[in-house]
Design a protein around this motif. Structure first.
Motif, short mmCIF file in Angstrom:
data_model
loop_
_atom_site.label_atom_id
_atom_site.label_comp_id
_atom_site.label_asym_id
_atom_site.label_seq_id
_atom_site.Cartn_x
_atom_site.Cartn_y
_atom_site.Cartn_z
N GLN A 163 0.81 -1.22 0.00
CA GLN A 163 0.00 0.00 0.00
C GLN A 163 0.84 1.27 0.00
O GLN A 163 0.37 2.34 -0.39
N LYS A 201 3.38 1.78 -1.89
CA LYS A 201 3.88 2.03 -3.24
C LYS A 201 2.76 2.34 -4.23
O LYS A 201 3.03 2.58 -5.40
N LEU A 202 1.51 2.35 -3.76
CA LEU A 202 0.39 2.65 -4.64
C LEU A 202 0.40 4.13 -5.01
O LEU A 202 0.51 4.99 -4.14
N GLU A 203 0.28 4.40 -6.28
CA GLU A 203 0.28 5.78 -6.76
C GLU A 203 -1.09 6.23 -7.25
O GLU A 203 -1.32 7.41 -7.46
N ASN A 204 -1.98 5.30 -7.40
CA ASN A 204 -3.28 5.62 -7.99
C ASN A 204 -4.41 5.48 -6.97
O ASN A 204 -5.44 4.91 -7.25
N VAL A 205 -4.23 6.06 -5.78
CA VAL A 205 -5.25 5.97 -4.73
C VAL A 205 -6.17 7.17 -4.83
O VAL A 205 -5.75 8.31 -4.62
#
Length: 122
Positions: A102, A104-108
């Motif tokens: 979570q 490293k998620l860039e599209n939240v």
């Protein structure tokens, strides 16, 4: 298949990686999600199986009492919820899916739960 496991390991869900599963990530600003501070992803209910610990899951409901929020009764970790706006879909706690980082998620995205369409007066 992905596994969703609570902190103590008593609750385990298996998620089939279908076209409609695990491809969108959101935070929500509703009163409950804001206090939990987690990121959620989604899967059709038919793609999620409780593999272990169904007897350990506790249900929490508030406000309209339509959504069903589930927590492990042993460690207190929120694992998933049945959505009121999409009752055929589970919202899943990304922090419990070890295969998804979570941080490293860039599209939240952001779900505006404070202004939920089902709460709007007509």
């Amino acid at each position: 298949m992905k596994k969703l496991i609570c902190h103590c390991g008593e609750v385990e869900l298996e998620i089939k990686e279908s076209e409609g599963a695990l491809n969108k990530f959101l935070r929500c600003n509703c009163t409950l999600c804001k206090k939990k501070g987690y990121i959620m992803t989604f899967a059709p209910i038919t793609d999620v199986k409780i593999k272990k610990g169904e007897d350990k899951l506790k249900l929490y409901q508030y406000h309209t009492k339509v959504a069903e929020h589930y927590f492990c009764s042993e460690c207190g970790i929120y694992t998933h919820h049945k959505m009121r706006s999409r009752p055929d879909t589970f919202g899943l706690n990304v922090g419990c899916i070890d295969d998804i980082d979570q941080f490293k998620l860039e599209n939240v995205g952001l779900n505006d739960g404070q202004n939920h369409p089902m709460d709007q007066k007509k």
